[in-house]
Design a protein around this motif. Structure first.
Motif, mmCIF file in Angstrom:
data_model
loop_
_atom_site.group_PDB
_atom_site.id
_atom_site.type_symbol
_atom_site.label_atom_id
_atom_site.label_comp_id
_atom_site.label_asym_id
_atom_site.label_seq_id
_atom_site.Cartn_x
_atom_site.Cartn_y
_atom_site.Cartn_z
ATOM 1 N N VAL A 191 -1.664 -2.783 -9.851
ATOM 2 C CA VAL A 191 -2.046 -4.087 -9.302
ATOM 3 C C VAL A 191 -1.291 -4.345 -8.002
ATOM 4 O O VAL A 191 -0.061 -4.215 -7.952
ATOM 5 C CB VAL A 191 -1.763 -5.224 -10.309
ATOM 6 C CG1 VAL A 191 -2.116 -6.580 -9.691
ATOM 7 C CG2 VAL A 191 -2.546 -5.003 -11.597
ATOM 8 N N HIS A 192 -2.020 -4.700 -6.959
ATOM 9 C CA HIS A 192 -1.470 -5.059 -5.654
ATOM 10 C C HIS A 192 -1.899 -6.495 -5.331
ATOM 11 O O HIS A 192 -2.634 -7.111 -6.100
ATOM 12 C CB HIS A 192 -1.982 -4.106 -4.571
ATOM 13 C CG HIS A 192 -1.530 -2.697 -4.736
ATOM 14 N ND1 HIS A 192 -1.791 -1.939 -5.857
ATOM 15 C CD2 HIS A 192 -0.818 -1.882 -3.906
ATOM 16 C CE1 HIS A 192 -1.269 -0.733 -5.711
ATOM 17 N NE2 HIS A 192 -0.675 -0.669 -4.537
ATOM 18 N N ALA A 193 -1.471 -7.008 -4.195
ATOM 19 C CA ALA A 193 -1.856 -8.371 -3.818
ATOM 20 C C ALA A 193 -1.890 -8.513 -2.306
ATOM 21 O O ALA A 193 -1.184 -7.804 -1.585
ATOM 22 C CB ALA A 193 -0.893 -9.396 -4.425
ATOM 23 N N LYS A 194 -2.713 -9.466 -1.858
ATOM 24 C CA LYS A 194 -2.842 -9.744 -0.430
ATOM 25 C C LYS A 194 -2.148 -11.056 -0.076
ATOM 26 O O LYS A 194 -2.399 -12.091 -0.715
ATOM 27 C CB LYS A 194 -4.318 -9.843 -0.027
ATOM 28 C CG LYS A 194 -5.068 -8.523 -0.104
ATOM 29 C CD LYS A 194 -6.486 -8.684 0.401
ATOM 30 C CE LYS A 194 -7.268 -7.378 0.249
ATOM 31 N NZ LYS A 194 -8.648 -7.489 0.739
ATOM 32 N N ILE A 195 -1.305 -10.990 0.933
ATOM 33 C CA ILE A 195 -0.743 -12.194 1.538
ATOM 34 C C ILE A 195 -1.798 -12.691 2.512
ATOM 35 O O ILE A 195 -1.810 -12.345 3.692
ATOM 36 C CB ILE A 195 0.601 -11.896 2.228
ATOM 37 C CG1 ILE A 195 1.598 -11.315 1.223
ATOM 38 C CG2 ILE A 195 1.169 -13.144 2.887
ATOM 39 C CD1 ILE A 195 2.903 -10.838 1.850
ATOM 40 N N PHE A 226 7.547 -4.653 -1.585
ATOM 41 C CA PHE A 226 6.811 -4.562 -0.318
ATOM 42 C C PHE A 226 5.703 -3.515 -0.353
ATOM 43 O O PHE A 226 4.718 -3.631 0.384
ATOM 44 C CB PHE A 226 7.787 -4.240 0.821
ATOM 45 C CG PHE A 226 8.785 -5.327 1.073
ATOM 46 C CD1 PHE A 226 8.451 -6.450 1.808
ATOM 47 C CD2 PHE A 226 10.064 -5.248 0.546
ATOM 48 C CE1 PHE A 226 9.364 -7.471 2.030
ATOM 49 C CE2 PHE A 226 10.993 -6.255 0.765
ATOM 50 C CZ PHE A 226 10.637 -7.374 1.502
ATOM 51 N N ASP A 227 5.837 -2.524 -1.215
ATOM 52 C CA ASP A 227 4.856 -1.441 -1.199
ATOM 53 C C ASP A 227 3.584 -1.761 -1.972
ATOM 54 O O ASP A 227 2.667 -0.947 -2.036
ATOM 55 C CB ASP A 227 5.481 -0.143 -1.703
ATOM 56 C CG ASP A 227 5.996 -0.239 -3.131
ATOM 57 O OD1 ASP A 227 6.083 -1.359 -3.672
ATOM 58 O OD2 ASP A 227 6.325 0.819 -3.714
ATOM 59 N N ARG A 228 3.494 -2.976 -2.537
ATOM 60 C CA ARG A 228 2.246 -3.395 -3.186
ATOM 61 C C ARG A 228 1.723 -4.717 -2.615
ATOM 62 O O ARG A 228 0.916 -5.388 -3.234
ATOM 63 C CB ARG A 228 2.434 -3.500 -4.708
ATOM 64 C CG ARG A 228 2.534 -2.139 -5.383
ATOM 65 C CD ARG A 228 2.406 -2.247 -6.890
ATOM 66 N NE ARG A 228 3.567 -2.849 -7.497
ATOM 67 C CZ ARG A 228 3.544 -3.632 -8.573
ATOM 68 N NH1 ARG A 228 2.387 -3.957 -9.144
ATOM 69 N NH2 ARG A 228 4.658 -4.114 -9.083
ATOM 70 N N LEU A 229 2.164 -5.036 -1.412
ATOM 71 C CA LEU A 229 1.685 -6.223 -0.724
ATOM 72 C C LEU A 229 1.089 -5.847 0.625
ATOM 73 O O LEU A 229 1.572 -4.921 1.278
ATOM 74 C CB LEU A 229 2.824 -7.228 -0.510
ATOM 75 C CG LEU A 229 3.378 -7.925 -1.750
ATOM 76 C CD1 LEU A 229 4.594 -8.757 -1.380
ATOM 77 C CD2 LEU A 229 2.318 -8.789 -2.428
ATOM 78 N N ARG A 269 1.127 0.016 6.134
ATOM 79 C CA ARG A 269 1.224 1.196 5.273
ATOM 80 C C ARG A 269 0.645 0.975 3.879
ATOM 81 O O ARG A 269 -0.012 1.858 3.317
ATOM 82 C CB ARG A 269 2.667 1.680 5.186
ATOM 83 C CG ARG A 269 3.183 2.289 6.481
ATOM 84 C CD ARG A 269 4.537 2.964 6.303
ATOM 85 N NE ARG A 269 5.007 3.524 7.550
ATOM 86 C CZ ARG A 269 4.672 4.715 8.030
ATOM 87 N NH1 ARG A 269 3.833 5.472 7.338
ATOM 88 N NH2 ARG A 269 5.148 5.152 9.176
ATOM 89 N N THR A 270 0.904 -0.205 3.292
ATOM 90 C CA THR A 270 0.339 -0.480 1.970
ATOM 91 C C THR A 270 -1.181 -0.435 2.019
ATOM 92 O O THR A 270 -1.820 0.161 1.147
ATOM 93 C CB THR A 270 0.798 -1.855 1.455
ATOM 94 O OG1 THR A 270 2.224 -1.870 1.336
ATOM 95 C CG2 THR A 270 0.192 -2.156 0.089
ATOM 96 N N ALA A 271 -1.756 -1.040 3.038
ATOM 97 C CA ALA A 271 -3.213 -1.070 3.174
ATOM 98 C C ALA A 271 -3.785 0.339 3.292
ATOM 99 O O ALA A 271 -4.779 0.679 2.635
ATOM 100 C CB ALA A 271 -3.604 -1.896 4.389
ATOM 101 N N ALA A 272 -3.177 1.150 4.140
ATOM 102 C CA ALA A 272 -3.678 2.506 4.354
ATOM 103 C C ALA A 272 -3.652 3.307 3.059
ATOM 104 O O ALA A 272 -4.587 4.057 2.753
ATOM 105 C CB ALA A 272 -2.860 3.201 5.435
#
Length: 285
Positions: A191-195, A226-229, A269-272
């Motif tokens: 599970v990740h999340a968007k700011i 930070f690596d999942r945002l 980087r997380t997005a990529a």
């Protein structure tokens, strides 16, 4: 720098049932060129365009846009996850297009808040998991956020991202149940999340400040790391909250508190990694 949540739409070409006179400022055709100069001013290199309607014509519009704008690095399209066979056929039709990186459906427009847990929808999520596509969760109600750990457990190989941090209670006195539910969702590594989309919950979407938003971003960092945002500008919905530049300038002081490598994760980087964006599209190979 990658903005992971950007829309375009054209009511003449697809059905956007949620648009109407109460949203007059954005109830019109909106295309990428209208945003381009603000992206450049903010230092954004690429965007991920995200579906705005449960309508394949909306996805076709984004594909067309991406063909004309190299800044679009990925597309989160619509596939009918409640109809698994059609969902698989839709994804098969995207085969070979590296820009198609995920699926979203407007679950918050469903009358049933438990729609995501239906057996047919669960089967559709298995289809996404099998094809290796990500799933954007439009979590608006606390009930939606409660479902995220359930889905994450059922589909451990499905990459999930919670759009807009599940709309935290910005500007309200009580931070619960969001405060606890977002932590429960973050316990699952897929599970990740968007700011993104962090507007006031008081009824006036523009009545927000950096200071009001900051505790909720800090909470997200605490539970996700930070690596999942990832950052998202949520344009053109953000027009209702002051516009793209105001949103970016409101978040920037928070991002500037991060160490350089932390900021790099959230702003690109997380997005990529999460969306498995094409290195060639990003100019990396």
């Amino acid at each position: 720098m990658i903005d992971t949540h950007q829309h375009i739409w054209d009511p003449k070409r697809a059905a956007y049932e949620w648009l109407g006179p109460d949203l007059a400022e954005i109830d019109r055709p909106i295309y990428f060129d209208e945003l381009r100069h603000e992206l450049r001013d903010a230092g954004v290199d690429f965007t991920v365009q995200v579906q705005s309607a449960d309508d394949p014509d909306d996805t076709a519009l984004m594909i067309e846009s991406a063909s004309m704008h190299p800044e679009v690095a990925g597309i989160v399209g619509y596939a009918p996850i409640d109809r698994p066979e059609e969902c698989a056929a839709t994804i098969e039709a995207w085969a070979g297009d590296s820009l198609m990186v995920g699926v979203r459906t407007l679950i918050h427009n469903q009358a049933d808040p438990d729609w995501l847990l239906r057996p047919d929808v669960d089967e559709g999520l298995s289809v996404l998991e099998g094809y290796g596509l990500a799933f954007d969760v439009v979590s608006v109600l606390p009930r939606h956020l409660e479902h995220v750990p359930v889905i994450a457990e059922r589909h451990p190989d499905l990459r999930l991202v919670i759009d807009h941090l599940s709309k935290p209670p910005i500007g309200l006195a009580d931070r619960e149940p969001w405060w606890s539910l977002i932590a429960a969702a973050a316990e699952h590594p897929n599970v990740h999340a968007k700011i993104s989309g962090l507007y006031s919950a008081t009824g006036d979407p523009a009545a927000w400040t950096t200071e009001l938003v900051e505790p909720f971003v800090d909470r997200a960092v605490e539970v996700f790391g930070f690596d999942r945002l990832m950052y998202g500008g949520d344009w053109p919905i953000s027009i209702l909250a002051g516009g793209y530049t105001r949103v970016w300038n409101g978040l920037r002081p928070i991002f500037e508190r991060f160490a350089p490598h932390e900021r790099e994760q959230v702003l690109g980087r997380t997005a990529a990694s999460f969306y498995r964006l094409s290195p060639a599209r990003l100019g990396l190979g």
